[in-house]
Design a protein around this motif. Sequence first.
Motif, mmCIF file in Angstrom:
data_model
loop_
_atom_site.group_PDB
_atom_site.id
_atom_site.type_symbol
_atom_site.label_atom_id
_atom_site.label_comp_id
_atom_site.label_asym_id
_atom_site.label_seq_id
_atom_site.Cartn_x
_atom_site.Cartn_y
_atom_site.Cartn_z
ATOM 1 N N THR A 12 86.273 -20.465 -0.022
ATOM 2 C CA THR A 12 86.066 -22.097 -0.793
ATOM 3 C C THR A 12 85.262 -21.152 -1.749
ATOM 4 O O THR A 12 85.568 -22.481 -2.650
ATOM 5 C CB THR A 12 85.758 -22.250 0.898
ATOM 6 N N ARG A 13 84.605 -20.936 -1.608
ATOM 7 C CA ARG A 13 82.956 -21.063 -3.314
ATOM 8 C C ARG A 13 83.907 -20.642 -4.435
ATOM 9 O O ARG A 13 83.584 -21.369 -5.527
ATOM 10 C CB ARG A 13 82.088 -19.621 -2.978
ATOM 11 N N LYS A 14 85.332 -19.265 -4.264
ATOM 12 C CA LYS A 14 85.862 -19.259 -5.143
ATOM 13 C C LYS A 14 86.874 -19.992 -5.593
ATOM 14 O O LYS A 14 86.688 -20.509 -6.832
ATOM 15 C CB LYS A 14 86.626 -18.311 -5.256
ATOM 16 N N ILE A 15 87.757 -21.071 -4.653
ATOM 17 C CA ILE A 15 88.346 -21.734 -5.441
ATOM 18 C C ILE A 15 87.986 -23.496 -6.175
ATOM 19 O O ILE A 15 87.517 -23.409 -6.919
ATOM 20 C CB ILE A 15 88.772 -22.954 -3.878
ATOM 21 N N ILE A 16 85.699 -23.930 -5.442
ATOM 22 C CA ILE A 16 85.264 -24.856 -6.143
ATOM 23 C C ILE A 16 84.707 -24.295 -7.658
ATOM 24 O O ILE A 16 84.918 -24.928 -8.001
ATOM 25 C CB ILE A 16 84.104 -25.081 -4.632
ATOM 26 N N SER A 17 84.579 -22.778 -7.761
ATOM 27 C CA SER A 17 84.063 -22.147 -8.655
ATOM 28 C C SER A 17 85.471 -22.122 -9.830
ATOM 29 O O SER A 17 84.819 -22.903 -11.173
ATOM 30 C CB SER A 17 83.349 -20.871 -8.365
ATOM 31 N N GLN A 18 86.637 -22.468 -9.437
ATOM 32 C CA GLN A 18 86.672 -22.712 -10.460
ATOM 33 C C GLN A 18 87.422 -24.058 -10.628
ATOM 34 O O GLN A 18 87.997 -24.108 -11.575
ATOM 35 C CB GLN A 18 89.047 -22.331 -9.637
ATOM 36 N N PHE A 19 87.069 -24.797 -10.133
ATOM 37 C CA PHE A 19 87.767 -26.177 -10.332
ATOM 38 C C PHE A 19 86.524 -26.823 -11.181
ATOM 39 O O PHE A 19 87.144 -27.416 -11.474
ATOM 40 C CB PHE A 19 87.233 -27.300 -8.804
ATOM 41 N N GLU A 20 85.667 -26.004 -9.990
ATOM 42 C CA GLU A 20 84.347 -26.389 -11.287
ATOM 43 C C GLU A 20 83.954 -25.824 -12.899
ATOM 44 O O GLU A 20 84.228 -26.606 -13.787
ATOM 45 C CB GLU A 20 82.600 -25.762 -11.165
ATOM 46 N N ARG A 21 84.542 -24.562 -13.149
ATOM 47 C CA ARG A 21 84.873 -23.752 -14.494
ATOM 48 C C ARG A 21 85.934 -24.705 -15.300
ATOM 49 O O ARG A 21 85.279 -25.043 -16.352
ATOM 50 C CB ARG A 21 85.512 -22.372 -14.856
ATOM 51 N N ASN A 22 86.732 -25.328 -14.967
ATOM 52 C CA ASN A 22 88.062 -25.924 -15.564
ATOM 53 C C ASN A 22 87.221 -27.849 -15.176
ATOM 54 O O ASN A 22 88.617 -28.438 -16.177
ATOM 55 C CB ASN A 22 89.324 -25.632 -14.710
ATOM 56 N N ARG A 23 86.406 -27.773 -14.935
ATOM 57 C CA ARG A 23 85.915 -29.648 -14.633
ATOM 58 C C ARG A 23 87.322 -30.603 -14.379
ATOM 59 O O ARG A 23 87.371 -31.416 -15.244
ATOM 60 C CB ARG A 23 84.999 -29.651 -16.128
ATOM 61 N N TYR A 24 87.850 -30.396 -13.457
ATOM 62 C CA TYR A 24 88.457 -30.914 -13.551
ATOM 63 C C TYR A 24 88.323 -31.929 -13.056
ATOM 64 O O TYR A 24 87.494 -32.041 -10.931
ATOM 65 C CB TYR A 24 89.827 -30.709 -11.764
ATOM 66 N N VAL A 25 88.392 -32.827 -13.041
ATOM 67 C CA VAL A 25 88.255 -34.826 -12.690
ATOM 68 C C VAL A 25 87.843 -35.185 -11.069
ATOM 69 O O VAL A 25 87.378 -35.658 -10.854
ATOM 70 C CB VAL A 25 88.246 -35.946 -13.432
ATOM 71 N N ASP A 26 89.445 -33.971 -10.749
ATOM 72 C CA ASP A 26 90.106 -34.916 -8.818
ATOM 73 C C ASP A 26 88.583 -34.214 -8.374
ATOM 74 O O ASP A 26 89.185 -34.185 -7.078
ATOM 75 C CB ASP A 26 90.969 -35.000 -8.930
ATOM 76 N N TRP A 27 88.156 -33.509 -9.085
ATOM 77 C CA TRP A 27 86.980 -32.722 -7.321
ATOM 78 C C TRP A 27 85.726 -33.088 -7.334
ATOM 79 O O TRP A 27 84.644 -33.699 -8.351
ATOM 80 C CB TRP A 27 86.767 -31.234 -8.027
#
Length: 430
Positions: free
Chosen positions: A69-84
Amino acid sequence: MHDALQEEKVFKDPVHHSIYVQEPTIWKLINTPEFQRLRRIRQLGTSYLTFHGAEHSRFSHSLGVYEITRKIISQFERNRYVDWPQEEKLLSLCASLLHDVGHGPFSHSLEQIFGTDHELWTAEIILGDTEVNRVLREVEPEFPNKVAAVIRKKYEKPIVVSLVSSQLDADRMDYLLRDAYFTGVNYGTFDLDRILRVLRPYQGNIVVKESGMHAVEDYLMSRYQMYWQIYFHPVTRSSEIVLRQIFHRAGHLFRTGFRFRFMLPPLHALLEGNLTLSHYLKLDEAMAQTAFGQWVDEDDELLSDLCRRFLNRQLYKYAPLSPEDSGWLEEVSKEWLRIGLQPEYHLEVDTPIDSPYDIYKPGALPDGKEKPPILLLGEQDRLTEISMKSDIIQSIAGLHRGKYYVYYPEDLVRPHAHRLSPETRNKLSI
């Protein structure tokens, strides 16, 4: 309270290599007595009697789910996905870590006997008078309710729930890799890094970039193979049957006033159907197996025999059944009575269809009991359910290829083989 630990904590892990803890709340939760109890509960129940390496615990699995879960969220944050929704990071991590904190000894086997539900106990641990609850309340007073809502699949944002509970969630991804590693098989392995790269937050859900479809196919095929080779292995099912029969017999004796020589308060409460949270938290596999070791010397021969079988791995033999054998089974029950056996304890038909597992289901039922399907995100942001694009997944979707087996104690039956019908001897290979 600081937003991050002064120095991150690192757990060495055979599956993920390293598990990183940066939030003080996560570190405190790991060190609670309720979470540490998971060290004393095996991830795969009785499978260690089939695959001797399967000694891994719910503790290590829960850390693994947290890490994915930490890795998934980290990937979302790195790519600055607005839907997260970035404000949900700590909630997602806590729910991932705590999703199994309510598991009892031998997991699903015990749940079937006593009608307990580990998700309800998980919520009770999160909301009750526990160290876990106190740590969560330090974040904010309503935080325990939010974590419990995620685990109950009732949280207002489905994207948070789907990280922990969906058909492509951190829980399943960790236990497939972990169970494959510790059972010594290869079919549970898949390209986790690739899957993590192709996950996207989109319109309140987590979807898969269409180019990642083949990685998801690989994951679902691994899952399919693990069910038939590991989770549904007939020897494991045999050990689960003997385990269930121990508690079935102990419960019957308890209700009829049998005076046990050995009985611990949590087991007394379990058999009485009056488990409190404090009793439940004392229940672990060490306690159960201690009881079995003592019950071998009880005056009830049946309970003694069942406990001896479980502890010494003298399990029931199994023979395949066909659906048209129902009439024959009625005759076998009569034969068992004739040779002094009890069909209620010495004869059981089992099929893996009744298991809590499923391979993959394309549709979600409106009642919310089914986990939502895996959606592919294609060109022009078009969403497609994965089995519509994948022939491989369509071929295994919703597939229940359950095999029927009859289980029985061969050592007790064989001395009476001459009194059995030719059909029974033939079907049981006696």
